[in-house]
Design a protein around this motif. Structure first.
Motif, PDB file in Angstrom:
ATOM      1  N   ALA A   1       0.897  -1.250   0.029  1.00 49.65           N
ATOM      2  CA  ALA A   1       0.091  -0.098   0.134  1.00 49.65           C
ATOM      3  C   ALA A   1       0.801   1.040   0.252  1.00 49.65           C
ATOM      4  O   ALA A   1       0.595   2.007  -0.909  1.00 49.65           O
ATOM      5  CB  ALA A   1      -1.063  -0.205   1.509  1.00 49.65           C
ATOM      6  N   ALA A   2       1.796   1.287   0.825  1.00 49.18           N
ATOM      7  CA  ALA A   2       3.158   2.245   0.757  1.00 49.18           C
ATOM      8  C   ALA A   2       3.333   2.246  -0.829  1.00 49.18           C
ATOM      9  O   ALA A   2       4.006   3.525  -1.039  1.00 49.18           O
ATOM     10  CB  ALA A   2       3.788   2.487   2.143  1.00 49.18           C
ATOM     11  N   LEU A   3       4.006   1.251  -1.127  1.00 48.99           N
ATOM     12  CA  LEU A   3       4.525   2.250  -2.657  1.00 48.99           C
ATOM     13  C   LEU A   3       3.869   2.029  -3.227  1.00 48.99           C
ATOM     14  O   LEU A   3       3.905   3.652  -4.369  1.00 48.99           O
ATOM     15  CB  LEU A   3       4.903   0.603  -2.623  1.00 48.99           C
ATOM     16  N   GLY A   4       2.266   1.955  -3.545  1.00 48.18           N
ATOM     17  CA  GLY A   4       1.351   2.959  -4.221  1.00 48.18           C
ATOM     18  C   GLY A   4       1.432   4.345  -4.144  1.00 48.18           C
ATOM     19  O   GLY A   4       0.573   4.173  -5.296  1.00 48.18           O
ATOM     20  N   ASP A   5       1.550   4.625  -3.169  1.00 45.59           N
ATOM     21  CA  ASP A   5       1.178   6.069  -3.129  1.00 45.59           C
ATOM     22  C   ASP A   5       2.732   7.363  -2.271  1.00 45.59           C
ATOM     23  O   ASP A   5       2.466   7.315  -1.760  1.00 45.59           O
ATOM     24  CB  ASP A   5       0.550   6.041  -1.272  1.00 45.59           C
ATOM     25  N   GLN A   6       3.192   7.380  -4.067  1.00 44.45           N
ATOM     26  CA  GLN A   6       3.883   8.236  -4.536  1.00 44.45           C
ATOM     27  C   GLN A   6       4.408   9.136  -4.195  1.00 44.45           C
ATOM     28  O   GLN A   6       4.983  10.267  -3.651  1.00 44.45           O
ATOM     29  CB  GLN A   6       4.600   7.630  -5.388  1.00 44.45           C
ATOM     30  N   ALA A   7       2.645   9.641  -4.309  1.00 45.74           N
ATOM     31  CA  ALA A   7       2.052  11.506  -3.486  1.00 45.74           C
ATOM     32  C   ALA A   7       2.717  11.261  -1.882  1.00 45.74           C
ATOM     33  O   ALA A   7       3.583  12.740  -1.740  1.00 45.74           O
ATOM     34  CB  ALA A   7       0.920  11.763  -3.730  1.00 45.74           C
ATOM     35  N   HIS A   8       2.428  10.345  -1.725  1.00 42.07           N
ATOM     36  CA  HIS A   8       2.767  10.766   0.238  1.00 42.07           C
ATOM     37  C   HIS A   8       3.402  10.813   0.365  1.00 42.07           C
ATOM     38  O   HIS A   8       4.736  11.429   1.414  1.00 42.07           O
ATOM     39  CB  HIS A   8       1.743   9.939   1.007  1.00 42.07           C
ATOM     40  N   LEU A   9       4.226   9.955  -0.548  1.00 40.17           N
ATOM     41  CA  LEU A   9       6.099   9.755  -0.161  1.00 40.17           C
ATOM     42  C   LEU A   9       7.208  11.574  -0.547  1.00 40.17           C
ATOM     43  O   LEU A   9       7.833  11.043   0.102  1.00 40.17           O
ATOM     44  CB  LEU A   9       6.456   9.169  -1.276  1.00 40.17           C
ATOM     45  N   ALA A  10       6.455  11.872  -1.376  1.00 41.09           N
ATOM     46  CA  ALA A  10       7.101  12.777  -1.821  1.00 41.09           C
ATOM     47  C   ALA A  10       6.429  13.780  -1.175  1.00 41.09           C
ATOM     48  O   ALA A  10       7.255  14.563  -1.081  1.00 41.09           O
ATOM     49  CB  ALA A  10       6.331  13.031  -3.241  1.00 41.09           C
ATOM     50  N   ASP A  11       5.750  14.143  -0.244  1.00 42.21           N
ATOM     51  CA  ASP A  11       4.961  15.109   0.443  1.00 42.21           C
ATOM     52  C   ASP A  11       5.794  14.585   1.752  1.00 42.21           C
ATOM     53  O   ASP A  11       6.084  16.318   2.249  1.00 42.21           O
ATOM     54  CB  ASP A  11       3.912  15.169   1.077  1.00 42.21           C
ATOM     55  N   THR A  12       5.867  14.014   2.209  1.00 43.14           N
ATOM     56  CA  THR A  12       7.152  13.639   3.401  1.00 43.14           C
ATOM     57  C   THR A  12       8.483  13.867   2.621  1.00 43.14           C
ATOM     58  O   THR A  12       8.533  15.018   4.071  1.00 43.14           O
ATOM     59  CB  THR A  12       6.967  11.604   3.890  1.00 43.14           C
ATOM     60  N   VAL A  13       8.869  13.751   1.741  1.00 42.28           N
ATOM     61  CA  VAL A  13      10.331  14.407   1.709  1.00 42.28           C
ATOM     62  C   VAL A  13      10.233  15.622   1.381  1.00 42.28           C
ATOM     63  O   VAL A  13      11.461  16.787   2.221  1.00 42.28           O
ATOM     64  CB  VAL A  13      11.067  13.659   0.321  1.00 42.28           C
ATOM     65  N   ARG A  14       9.263  16.358   0.725  1.00 43.31           N
ATOM     66  CA  ARG A  14       9.396  17.235   0.707  1.00 43.31           C
ATOM     67  C   ARG A  14       9.123  18.246   1.771  1.00 43.31           C
ATOM     68  O   ARG A  14      10.518  19.445   2.398  1.00 43.31           O
ATOM     69  CB  ARG A  14       7.951  18.019  -0.494  1.00 43.31           C
ATOM     70  N   ARG A  15       8.103  17.829   3.253  1.00 46.49           N
ATOM     71  CA  ARG A  15       7.715  19.217   3.916  1.00 46.49           C
ATOM     72  C   ARG A  15       9.628  18.275   5.011  1.00 46.49           C
ATOM     73  O   ARG A  15       9.846  19.818   5.705  1.00 46.49           O
ATOM     74  CB  ARG A  15       6.902  17.762   5.030  1.00 46.49           C
ATOM     75  N   THR A  16      10.153  17.191   5.348  1.00 47.36           N
ATOM     76  CA  THR A  16      11.255  16.827   6.232  1.00 47.36           C
ATOM     77  C   THR A  16      12.155  17.627   5.071  1.00 47.36           C
ATOM     78  O   THR A  16      13.138  18.713   6.192  1.00 47.36           O
ATOM     79  CB  THR A  16      11.910  15.277   5.545  1.00 47.36           C
ATOM     80  N   ALA A  17      13.193  17.818   3.567  1.00 46.30           N
ATOM     81  CA  ALA A  17      13.230  18.889   3.223  1.00 46.30           C
ATOM     82  C   ALA A  17      13.309  20.308   4.072  1.00 46.30           C
ATOM     83  O   ALA A  17      14.578  20.815   3.960  1.00 46.30           O
ATOM     84  CB  ALA A  17      13.192  18.658   1.887  1.00 46.30           C
ATOM     85  N   LEU A  18      12.331  20.714   3.889  1.00 49.40           N
ATOM     86  CA  LEU A  18      12.244  21.838   4.123  1.00 49.40           C
ATOM     87  C   LEU A  18      12.732  22.423   5.778  1.00 49.40           C
ATOM     88  O   LEU A  18      13.494  23.297   6.073  1.00 49.40           O
ATOM     89  CB  LEU A  18      10.473  22.052   3.814  1.00 49.40           C
ATOM     90  N   GLU A  19      12.450  21.113   6.965  1.00 52.20           N
ATOM     91  CA  GLU A  19      12.861  21.432   8.123  1.00 52.20           C
ATOM     92  C   GLU A  19      14.091  21.275   8.001  1.00 52.20           C
ATOM     93  O   GLU A  19      14.575  21.793   9.042  1.00 52.20           O
ATOM     94  CB  GLU A  19      12.024  20.707   8.604  1.00 52.20           C
ATOM     95  N   VAL A  20      14.722  20.047   7.370  1.00 61.91           N
ATOM     96  CA  VAL A  20      16.321  20.443   7.424  1.00 61.91           C
ATOM     97  C   VAL A  20      16.883  21.502   7.207  1.00 61.91           C
ATOM     98  O   VAL A  20      17.265  21.701   7.681  1.00 61.91           O
ATOM     99  CB  VAL A  20      16.764  19.028   6.309  1.00 61.91           C
TER     100      VAL A  20
END
Length: 392
Positions: free
Chosen positions: A291-310
């Motif tokens: 299920a997680a692999l099928g939701d690439q939009a959630h993955l991209a959003d997690t990476v984007r938000r994390t990058a902003l905080e880094v």
């Protein structure tokens, strides 16, 4: 008799290699820190977990998996998950192995490959299990240091690899620094590694470097080299290799434990199958990963938000006079200028858990995961106050 100091009856049975190993440090216990701080809420920044959770699709997948019943064993091959991974990466499913987290595959590799006295080359500072699992098997471990700027030391790697290792562990991005290898540096490693050695590229944090242009090393950032496509670089290599990835970090599935490896050939997968437990990834975990692999939009959003905080925390901590290693992962490696164990204890009193680093030469560094902006602000404020207080 003082039972507290009496030798344990089993002591003479324990292998010398095991008796001398340090225990894995998962960070302080949250309940202990809550009691120490007097706070009902603990900010846990020690395990590089995602504060944004898993895809909403995962909850439904887990519900259905549990409804199927928990009295039957899972598919021992994880066929559906392996096929889903293979389809996304354009890799045959028979070259994919699943693990109870990617560290489980690290352990399997050492069990399947290493004999006592074999040489393993890895990096320092680095992930402790890259050293621990080889030592369990009686192997020798040589750790290649980074440069003063936490960069890749090509000469040091060439020298170490010329020593004839049987196994090479290389994390990209590196844990704990968050630094990455460029495509050219990866090519250097490939050229210098003996063809008889098994090259293991640990990409547990690869999604963070691969998917977001806000990170150093992304193709959209002209000042930093691009994060290399390891699978593409390795496809044409006539050597044994395996790339390790996980669903624990960017996908937010740390609690269900699913990792995987993409190998050079099916024979390596078959060898790992001989030493792994038959049902090492449970059925709900397999379904959650699909299920997680099928939701690439959630993955991209997690990476984007994390990058902003880094980026935001790197600026704030650097502005406060602390050295922060530029990170392409979801954590920061920070030189506190003080003994890291003391800093960690002070943070515990504030209800914050980080990982105090203890490798020689890095005893003033802590590794801190990125959490929500609110948690991160509390961490920055407390850390800067503690560090300022500790300076002469």
């Amino acid at each position: 008799m003082n039972h507290a100091t009496a030798p344990a009856p089993s002591a003479s049975l324990i292998r010398t290699e095991v008796a001398g190993l340090p225990g894995y440090d998962p960070g302080a216990d949250p309940d202990t820190v809550a009691a120490l701080s007097g706070s009902g809420r603990v900010i846990k920044l020690s395990n590089n977990e995602s504060p944004y959770g898993a895809s909403p699709a995962v909850a439904e997948a887990l519900r259905l998996a549990l409804a199927d019943g928990v009295s039957r064993y899972p598919d021992p091959t994880g066929r559906r998950l392996a096929e889903a991974i293979g389809t996304r990466l354009d890799v045959p499913a028979d070259r994919i192995v699943l693990g109870n987290g990617s560290e489980n595959i690290l352990e399997l590799l050492c069990q399947a490959v290493l004999d006592p006295g074999d040489l393993v080359v890895t990096q320092t500072p680095g992930f402790s299990l890259h050293e621990t699992f080889p030592r369990v098997m009686g192997a020798r471990v040589e750790k290649v240091p980074v440069t003063a700027g936490f960069g890749f030391d090509a000469d040091a790697w060439s020298t170490a690899l010329a020593g004839g290792p049987k196994l090479v562990f290389l994390a990209n991005p590196c844990n704990p620094s968050g630094t990455t290898l460029s495509a050219g540096q990866l090519e250097h490693v490939l050229a210098a590694t003996p063809e008889s050695a098994l090259l293991v590229l640990d990409e547990a944090y690869g999604e963070f470097a691969r998917l977001n242009p806000a990170y150093p090393g992304h193709p959209a950032d002209p000042e930093h080299p691009a994060y290399p496509d390891a699978l593409e670089a390795l496809r044409g290599q006539d050597r044994p290799w395996i790339v390790l990835r996980t669903f624990s970090k960017a996908y937010g599935l740390a609690g269900v434990r699913v990792g995987y490896g993409i190998a050079s050939d099916p024979a390596l997968i078959r060898a790992l199958d001989r030493v792994r437990t038959p049902y090492n990834v449970n059925h709900p975990a397999q379904e959650a990963a699909i299920a997680a692999l099928g939701d690439q939009a959630h993955l991209a959003d997690t990476v984007r938000r994390t990058a902003l905080e880094v980026a935001r925390l790197t600026d704030r901590l650097s502005g406060a006079g602390l050295r922060v290693v530029p990170s392409s992962a979801n954590f920061l490696f920070i030189d506190t200028g003080n003994p890291a164990d003391r800093v960690a204890r002070e943070l515990h009193r504030a209800g914050i858990i980080v990982k105090a680093w203890r490798e020689p030469g890095f005893e003033t560094y802590i590794r801190a995961s990125l959490s929500t902006p609110e948690d991160n602000d509390v961490f920055v404020r407390c850390l800067t106050e503690i560090c300022a207080k500790g300076k002469p």
